[in-house]
Design a protein around this motif. Structure first.
Motif, PDB file in Angstrom:
ATOM      1  N   ALA A 249       0.829  -1.204   0.000  1.00 28.90           N
ATOM      2  CA  ALA A 249       0.000   0.000   0.000  1.00 28.90           C
ATOM      3  C   ALA A 249       0.859   1.248   0.000  1.00 28.90           C
ATOM      4  N   ALA A 250       1.980   1.197   0.714  1.00 28.61           N
ATOM      5  CA  ALA A 250       2.763   2.419   0.888  1.00 28.61           C
ATOM      6  C   ALA A 250       4.250   2.090   0.970  1.00 28.61           C
ATOM      7  N   PHE A 251       5.043   2.956   0.378  1.00 29.02           N
ATOM      8  CA  PHE A 251       6.500   2.830   0.423  1.00 29.02           C
ATOM      9  C   PHE A 251       7.021   4.129   1.038  1.00 29.02           C
ATOM     10  N   HIS A 252       7.365   4.068   2.332  1.00 27.44           N
ATOM     11  CA  HIS A 252       7.827   5.262   3.037  1.00 27.44           C
ATOM     12  C   HIS A 252       9.349   5.334   3.035  1.00 27.44           C
ATOM     13  N   GLY A 253       9.848   6.417   3.614  1.00 24.53           N
ATOM     14  CA  GLY A 253      11.289   6.601   3.708  1.00 24.53           C
ATOM     15  C   GLY A 253      11.950   5.503   4.527  1.00 24.53           C
ATOM     16  N   TYR A 254      13.245   5.391   4.412  1.00 18.61           N
ATOM     17  CA  TYR A 254      14.030   4.409   5.151  1.00 18.61           C
ATOM     18  C   TYR A 254      13.521   2.979   4.919  1.00 18.61           C
ATOM     19  N   ASN A 255      13.068   2.735   3.698  1.00 20.20           N
ATOM     20  CA  ASN A 255      12.601   1.393   3.315  1.00 20.20           C
ATOM     21  C   ASN A 255      11.586   0.814   4.295  1.00 20.20           C
ATOM     22  N   PHE A 256      10.659   1.629   4.697  1.00 15.82           N
ATOM     23  CA  PHE A 256       9.547   1.150   5.527  1.00 15.82           C
ATOM     24  C   PHE A 256       8.321   1.049   4.626  1.00 15.82           C
ATOM     25  N   LEU A 257       7.779  -0.160   4.521  1.00 18.71           N
ATOM     26  CA  LEU A 257       6.650  -0.364   3.624  1.00 18.71           C
ATOM     27  C   LEU A 257       5.480  -0.994   4.371  1.00 18.71           C
ATOM     28  N   LEU A 258       4.292  -0.644   3.915  1.00 15.28           N
ATOM     29  CA  LEU A 258       3.086  -1.239   4.474  1.00 15.28           C
ATOM     30  C   LEU A 258       2.419  -2.060   3.381  1.00 15.28           C
ATOM     31  N   ALA A 259       2.029  -3.269   3.734  1.00 14.06           N
ATOM     32  CA  ALA A 259       1.345  -4.107   2.754  1.00 14.06           C
ATOM     33  C   ALA A 259       0.144  -4.764   3.400  1.00 14.06           C
ATOM     34  N   SER A 436       8.186   6.643  -2.383  1.00 14.77           N
ATOM     35  CA  SER A 436       9.372   6.537  -1.528  1.00 14.77           C
ATOM     36  C   SER A 436      10.239   7.782  -1.620  1.00 14.77           C
ATOM     37  N   GLY A 437       9.884   8.695  -2.499  1.00 17.99           N
ATOM     38  CA  GLY A 437      10.665   9.922  -2.640  1.00 17.99           C
ATOM     39  C   GLY A 437      11.553   9.921  -3.868  1.00 17.99           C
ATOM     40  N   PRO A 451      11.981   5.612 -13.441  1.00 15.03           N
ATOM     41  CA  PRO A 451      12.763   6.017 -12.264  1.00 15.03           C
ATOM     42  C   PRO A 451      14.101   6.620 -12.672  1.00 15.03           C
ATOM     43  N   ASN A 452      14.493   7.650 -11.957  1.00 16.41           N
ATOM     44  CA  ASN A 452      15.755   8.312 -12.245  1.00 16.41           C
ATOM     45  C   ASN A 452      16.651   8.344 -11.009  1.00 16.41           C
ATOM     46  N   LYS A 453      16.132   8.933  -9.914  1.00 14.26           N
ATOM     47  CA  LYS A 453      16.952   9.049  -8.705  1.00 14.26           C
ATOM     48  C   LYS A 453      16.254   8.364  -7.533  1.00 14.26           C
ATOM     49  N   TYR A 454      16.988   7.457  -6.909  1.00  8.82           N
ATOM     50  CA  TYR A 454      16.410   6.729  -5.780  1.00  8.82           C
ATOM     51  C   TYR A 454      16.687   7.454  -4.465  1.00  8.82           C
ATOM     52  N   SER A 455      15.769   7.290  -3.515  1.00 11.44           N
ATOM     53  CA  SER A 455      15.922   7.989  -2.244  1.00 11.44           C
ATOM     54  C   SER A 455      16.400   7.072  -1.138  1.00 11.44           C
ATOM     55  N   SER A 456      16.505   5.765  -1.414  1.00  9.23           N
ATOM     56  CA  SER A 456      16.960   4.844  -0.372  1.00  9.23           C
ATOM     57  C   SER A 456      17.630   3.662  -1.063  1.00  9.23           C
TER      58      SER A 456
ATOM     59  N   LYS B  65      16.798   9.952  26.923  1.00 10.98           N
ATOM     60  CA  LYS B  65      17.906  10.894  26.790  1.00 10.98           C
ATOM     61  C   LYS B  65      17.692  11.813  25.582  1.00 10.98           C
ATOM     62  N   TRP B  66      18.126  13.045  25.747  1.00  9.75           N
ATOM     63  CA  TRP B  66      18.138  13.989  24.635  1.00  9.75           C
ATOM     64  C   TRP B  66      19.470  13.881  23.902  1.00  9.75           C
ATOM     65  N   PHE B  67      19.424  14.091  22.578  1.00  9.07           N
ATOM     66  CA  PHE B  67      20.669  14.116  21.803  1.00  9.07           C
ATOM     67  C   PHE B  67      20.433  15.003  20.588  1.00  9.07           C
ATOM     68  N   ASN B  68      21.500  15.227  19.834  1.00 13.52           N
ATOM     69  CA  ASN B  68      21.399  16.093  18.654  1.00 13.52           C
ATOM     70  C   ASN B  68      21.474  15.276  17.373  1.00 13.52           C
ATOM     71  N   MET B  69      20.847  15.811  16.339  1.00 13.68           N
ATOM     72  CA  MET B  69      20.829  15.124  15.052  1.00 13.68           C
ATOM     73  C   MET B  69      21.051  16.169  13.956  1.00 13.68           C
ATOM     74  N   VAL B  70      21.827  15.780  12.948  1.00 15.00           N
ATOM     75  CA  VAL B  70      21.915  16.615  11.746  1.00 15.00           C
ATOM     76  C   VAL B  70      21.111  15.906  10.672  1.00 15.00           C
ATOM     77  N   ARG B  71      20.091  16.578  10.165  1.00 16.78           N
ATOM     78  CA  ARG B  71      19.180  15.932   9.220  1.00 16.78           C
ATOM     79  C   ARG B  71      19.010  16.812   7.995  1.00 16.78           C
ATOM     80  N   ASP B  72      18.990  16.168   6.845  1.00 12.59           N
ATOM     81  CA  ASP B  72      18.658  16.880   5.618  1.00 12.59           C
ATOM     82  C   ASP B  72      17.139  16.826   5.479  1.00 12.59           C
ATOM     83  N   THR B  73      16.494  17.959   5.680  1.00 12.74           N
ATOM     84  CA  THR B  73      15.028  17.950   5.694  1.00 12.74           C
ATOM     85  C   THR B  73      14.439  17.758   4.306  1.00 12.74           C
ATOM     86  N   SER B  74      15.275  17.843   3.271  1.00 16.03           N
ATOM     87  CA  SER B  74      14.714  17.657   1.929  1.00 16.03           C
ATOM     88  C   SER B  74      14.519  16.180   1.614  1.00 16.03           C
ATOM     89  N   ASN B  75      15.298  15.302   2.254  1.00 14.67           N
ATOM     90  CA  ASN B  75      15.120  13.872   1.983  1.00 14.67           C
ATOM     91  C   ASN B  75      15.177  13.021   3.253  1.00 14.67           C
TER      92      ASN B  75
END
Lengths: 1001, 91
Positions: A249-259, A436-437, A451-456, B65-75
């Motif tokens: 059903a869904a392909f989320h970030g960090y390769n988390f998928l729901l089926a 998935s982005g 597909p051109n650019k993969y996000s994970s 615990k609290w900690f810091n993260m550097v994250r790219d919010t675009s991806n």
């Protein structure tokens, strides 16, 4: 009697196993292995539903999850009824009952069909344009629009089925078990990777597994038989988990998928009992291989939606897999080789093919030669301009395409038929990839997004990656797999492939017609009845963004999410706007890929598990004593204890009176309790509360107010100094978790130098509050050894003591203004202590009271409740609680904000008491407060925050926040209600016992 | 849903964590000496960048615990995770 169009035995269908089912009340037969769609087609039924807007007759169009038309209601009027189910996906079982949707009184005669005749009056945006004016009429229109909208009917009784969630962690997940998915699964699993292969269909092998043609060979075998052997092999691999009937059903970030895995939907109802119907798989995969294949495109021409018009690939699947002919006189309209593949399949099975209409002028194709060898007329460079047949197609009209493909020329040729297969080429199923982005690119040569650019960590392989022919798949897939899975070789490195298919295609998004566009009905979105005309209208009216055109025309907004027509919509937009395809991007593909039932989403979290609640140790006692409960945060708290049919008002009046006249008892266990220890505990409290703590003696209690850094009241409660470096803090019931979190935040991030340890002990201690003039007598009997004299145990102090053998902490603190004790006791002994208090208190009419009475009693004393009388815009000064803000302390959380230019304004909303002129009139909490009703617009000064009838004062009392209220003492204000206005006078918020005499009574 | 490598517990699902806004905004030591504008800068002003963002996270359903993260919010790519009090990594 209807015809039987079952033409040939298929190894995928069990013809020894006859299954009966009902469609629109009539009984039919199919075989085990049939879908509802294939069984209906075998019975020569094409008409299954009506379209959404024009109520046009619609038939089965596809053979899979992309179906826009053939959506049905299952088991109408039962607790298992389900709307909007695709007939192409339902596997038939004994007793299946399905019915058409969106038609009344029947699919054959539908009153709504009148909309078809009115269609010139129903253009894109019709509802927006027509019903917006006059605005006040919307409520009246809405009723009728809502009634005529919507597809199926939702169930009205609880779902009897069981649903579950399953977490899966794997090395490689492969979505789609077509030829490339099978190759990927075998390669991953044979290299020792924990592999999961899922496919939405009940069988593996995609469209290759039923390919039985001399024109498509792998290692000199028919591609279908070759793949079957591969499938049999992978079924034996231990570390490969295969889930069929499982739709991602869904392909989320960090390769988390729901089926969604369907476990019982194909079984007769009586065999589903006590089995899990569907599982929501929550998959976390190190690597994902998407092999979701491609969807055949329809073609856009006048009246392209009639029953009997199917995708060419669907006709092939019905013939090859189910042994069903969709018609006896078939015509194809195509712009590529795919329709010839289907035609050859039909010829093999003795199903008549009348003609093939091909948009292409010059065609070099082995498939074409084979078709022509069989004396089938091929109209090259032609297109279909119209079709006939209301409930089923019976005629097509063709004309020659001009060289540029923009016009039709010459004269019309009419051909009769009962089935038309269309093929507009293939669209890679990139839905999950984009979810998935991933970013797409547009491939000009065959006009597809790939597909051109993969996000994970993922790749797309096979048709969904743009490898649309068998040759490309066999050649490219092993290369991709080796690189992605980091393996040296696959079983497919030296596979030989033979394919007769030619890749040429003549892509025309909107086929020309001899009529002007305005007179045609060329459907782009079948389910939502959006036509090419509608899209062009949207462009003429100034819409440019594909996302706007989509919403205005509703293209792609049905339950099928426009899987078939979205590409055409994009094509027509770019052609009309004169822009390049690809520049507009695509609309966003959102999860779920196919609809999910709510049951699957919630899993086992239903009924009492939907939102679990916390109970105090005395919960059962409250239940036994008929308490009504209210939800406070996650807690169930006793609200009031009605006696002899009392209503809430009567019960609260009795409880409140008893507490002031003799004795009341309250379960206060839900208050948050934080144990604070460490050498810097006093300093820490100094920093988090507004008042000073250093000088609080051991054994004493103090009320504290906690602010946010913005100066607004956050929480309050009494904190007791148990020892030199040991405190117990109480918080509000709802604020407990957040207060602990906030304190931990400051300790860890701002003040790590402080030696302080925090432990939540809310659940460990129960709290019993006994109050009233007779509370002292009761407690002296409960704890005879304790000296309760004011000298030994004054107000705002605490004692460690024992009740029998049980240790307890007892505080003399009061939230009611009465002489009162709070017993804190280890939770598992609490009920016995409570019962002991009740027993001893009997002689004093001890009265259990709930939260409502507690609220009333504290309001009589003008004590605030954070969250009821405050709302994150109230400073202590606004609450007229200046006394609690230390002037001496250098700093505490929120101090600096108390003299920002905004917080020192005089006309902020401030807490005041309100007395109604008529003492029996009780204000409504939340009611607006004004000074002048004749002013326009009326100036809102504030609102009522707490309001009760006080039985002790024998009048109505209220608290409220009023702009500049502090300086309005004695001023008359007005509370305008729907049918009346109520006159009130601003008063001191402390209504009872201003001198606090009762505390020591 | 992210997988977050808690510096105290290791890799865990995002659902165990709570985001706590922009990192490295130190509470002023002497708030009473700040002007309204300076205090408002600390109190209200936060960045919301499309790209690399430094954030605070709390393992609220774990070690707390609290900690810091550097994250790219675009991806949503997590570039680095480090403990409270540690210096942010140089880009």
């Amino acid at each position: 009697m209807s015809k039987n169009l079952r033409v040939k035995t298929s190894k995928f269908i069990d013809e020894t196993y006859r299954v009966s089912f009902k469609f629109n009340g009539t009984k039919y037969f199919g075989y085990k292995g049939d879908t509802l769609a294939s069984a209906l087609l075998a019975n020569d039924i094409h008409l299954v539903g009506r379209s959404f807007k024009y109520h046009r007759p619609r038939g089965i169009m596809t053979s899979g999850s992309e179906e826009p038309n053939a959506i049905v209601q299952l088991h109408n009027n039962s607790d298992r009824t389900e709307p909007n189910v695709r007939a192409t996906e339902v596997e038939i079982y004994e007793g299946l009952e399905a019915s058409s949707q969106n038609c009344w009184p029947s699919v054959n005669f539908d009153i709504g069909g009148i909309n078809n005749l009115l269609s010139p009056l129903l253009p894109a945006g019709f509802y927006y344009k027509t019903f917006m004016w006059p605005a006040s009429f919307w409520e009246k229109y809405e009723y009728f629009i809502r009634k005529s909208a919507g597809l199926g009917k939702s169930p009205t009784t609880p779902d009897p089925d069981i649903y579950e969630h399953e977490y899966i962690h794997c090395d490689v997940l492969i979505v789609g078990a077509g030829i490339s998915g099978i190759m990927a699964a075998k390669t991953a699993a044979k290299n020792g990777l924990k592999t999961l292969l899922v496919d939405e269909k009940p069988n593996l092998g995609g469209s290759t597994v039923y390919q039985n043609s001399e024109h498509f060979k792998i290692n000199n075998q028919n591609s279908g038989s070759w793949l079957e052997k591969e499938i049999n092999e992978i079924k034996k691999i231990d570390n490969l988990d295969i889930r069929i009937r499982t739709s991602v059903a869904a392909f989320h970030g960090y390769n988390f998928l729901l089926a969604r895995e369907n476990l019982t939907d194909h079984l007769p109802i009586e065999k589903r009992k006590n089995k899990t119907r569907q599982k929501l798989l929550k998959i976390r995969a190190k690597k994902v291989i998407t092999a979701t294949g491609s969807l055949e495109r329809p073609l856009i021409f006048d009246n392209n939606d009639r029953p009997g018009i199917l995708l060419s690939s669907a006709i092939k699947r019905y013939a090859d897999l189910f042994g069903v002919a969709c018609g006896e006189k078939n015509i194809f309209l195509t712009n590529n080789d795919s329709a010839y593949e289907t035609a050859i399949s039909l010829i093999q099975k003795g199903i008549k093919v009348e003609a093939i209409v091909d948009n292409r002028e010059e065609i070099e194709s082995k498939l074409l030669y084979e078709v022509e060898k069989n004396n089938i007329k091929v109209f090259k460079g032609f297109t279909i301009v119209n079709t006939n047949g209301y409930k089923k197609i019976n005629k097509v009209s063709l004309m020659k395409l001009s060289k540029d493909g923009q016009k039709v020329i010459g004269s019309k040729i009419n051909l009769s038929c009962d089935c038309l297969g269309v093929s507009g080429g293939w669209t890679p199923a990139v839905h999950l990839f984009t979810q998935s982005g991933g970013k797409l690119k547009f491939r000009e040569e065959d006009q597809v997004f790939i597909p051109n650019k993969y996000s994970s960590e993922q790749i797309s392989i096979g048709a969904c990656n743009g490898d649309l022919t068998l040759e490309d798949i066999i050649e490219n897939t092993p290369k991709y797999l080796k690189e992605f899975l980091n393996v040296k070789k696959t079983d497919y490195d030296n596979v030989e492939v033979f394919s007769s298919e030619n890749k040429s295609k003549r892509n025309i998004w909107l086929l020309p017609s001899d009529k002007i566009l305005g007179k045609t009905k060329s459907f782009v979105d079948y389910q939502n009845d959006a036509t090419a005309k509608d899209i062009k209208l949207a462009l003429r009216e100034g819409f440019r963004s594909i996302e706007h055109v989509k919403r205005y025309t509703t293209t792609g907004m049905g339950t099928d999410q426009g899987k078939l027509g979205n590409m055409h919509a994009l094509g027509i937009i770019s052609e009309t706007a004169g822009t390049k395809m690809g520049e507009h991007g695509t609309t966003t593909f959102r999860p779920p890929y196919t609809p999910l039932t709510f049951g699957t989403i919630v899993g086992r979290n239903v009924g009492e598990y939907f939102d679990v609640f916390r109970r105090t140790p005395m919960h059962e006692w409250h239940q036994k004593n008929k308490a009504e409960f209210e939800n406070v945060g996650q807690w169930k708290r006793a609200w009031y204890y009605p006696k002899n049919n009392e209503n809430m008002f009567e019960a609260v009046q009795r409880e409140s009176k008893a507490a002031r006249e003799s004795a009341g008892i309250l379960d206060a266990s839900t208050l948050g309790k934080i144990d604070i220890q460490g050498t810097d505990a006093s300093e820490f409290l100094n920093r988090v509360y507004t008042n000073a703590w250093s000088k609080l003696a051991v054994g004493k209690c103090r009320y504290g107010l906690m602010l946010n850094e913005d100066g607004m009241v956050y929480d309050d409660g009494v904190t007791t100094r148990l020892g030199e470096n040991h405190y117990i803090m109480t918080t509000t019931t709802g604020g407990a978790a957040n207060v602990l979190g906030k304190l931990e935040d400051y300790l860890q991030t701002e003040w790590p130098e402080l030696d302080v340890y925090l432990t939540s002990v809310t659940d460990h201690f129960a709290t019993i509050s006994v109050c009233g003039p007779n509370s002292k007598k009761i407690i002296s009997n409960v704890i005879p050894d304790l000296d309760l004299s004011d000298e030994n145990f004054p107000h705002m102090s605490f004692k460690n003591t024992k009740i029998g053998k049980i240790n307890c902490r007892i505080m003399r603190i009061s939230f009611t203004g009465e002489h009162s004790y709070e017993i804190n006791i280890q939770a598992n002994y609490a009920n016995s202590v409570w019962e002991k208090c009740m027993e001893i208190g009997k002689d004093f009419n001890i009265t259990p009271y709930g939260t409502e009475t507690m609220h009333l009693l504290r309001a009589e004393k003008g004590f605030i409740i954070v969250g009821q009388d405050t709302d994150a815009t109230m400073t202590p000064i606004d609450l007229q609680m200046d006394w609690i803000v230390s002037k001496k302390k250098y700093d505490f959380i929120g101090k600096r904000s108390l003299y920002r230019s905004d917080t020192i304004k005089d006309d902020r909303k401030q807490l005041v008491g309100l007395l109604t002129d008529n003492p029996n009139e009780i204000l409504e909490e939340g009611a607006q407060i004004v000074a002048d009703v004749n002013k326009s617009p009326i100036e809102m000064l504030g609102h009522v925050t707490s309001s009760y009838y006080s039985p002790n004062l024998k009048k109505s009392i209220a608290l409220g926040v009023v702009r500049g209220g502090k300086n309005m003492m004695g001023k008359k204000l007005i509370i305008p209600m729907e049918n009346k206005t109520i006159n009130v006078t601003v008063a001191d918020p402390v209504f009872l016992d201003k001198e606090n005499k009762r505390l020591n009574a | 849903m992210f997988i977050i490598n808690c510096p105290f517990c290791g890799e865990r699902e995002q659902s165990e964590f709570k985001a706590g806004g922009e990192a490295h905004i130190e509470r002023p030591r002497q708030p009473t000496e700040l002007s309204d504008d300076e205090w408002a800068e600390y109190l209200f002003m936060r960045k919301n960048i499309k790209g690399i963002q430094f954030e605070r996270w709390n393992h609220i359903h774990g070690c707390r615990k609290w900690f810091n993260m550097v994250r790219d919010t675009s991806n949503d790519e997590i570039k680095a995770i480090y403990k409270m009090g540690e210096k942010p990594p140089v880009k």
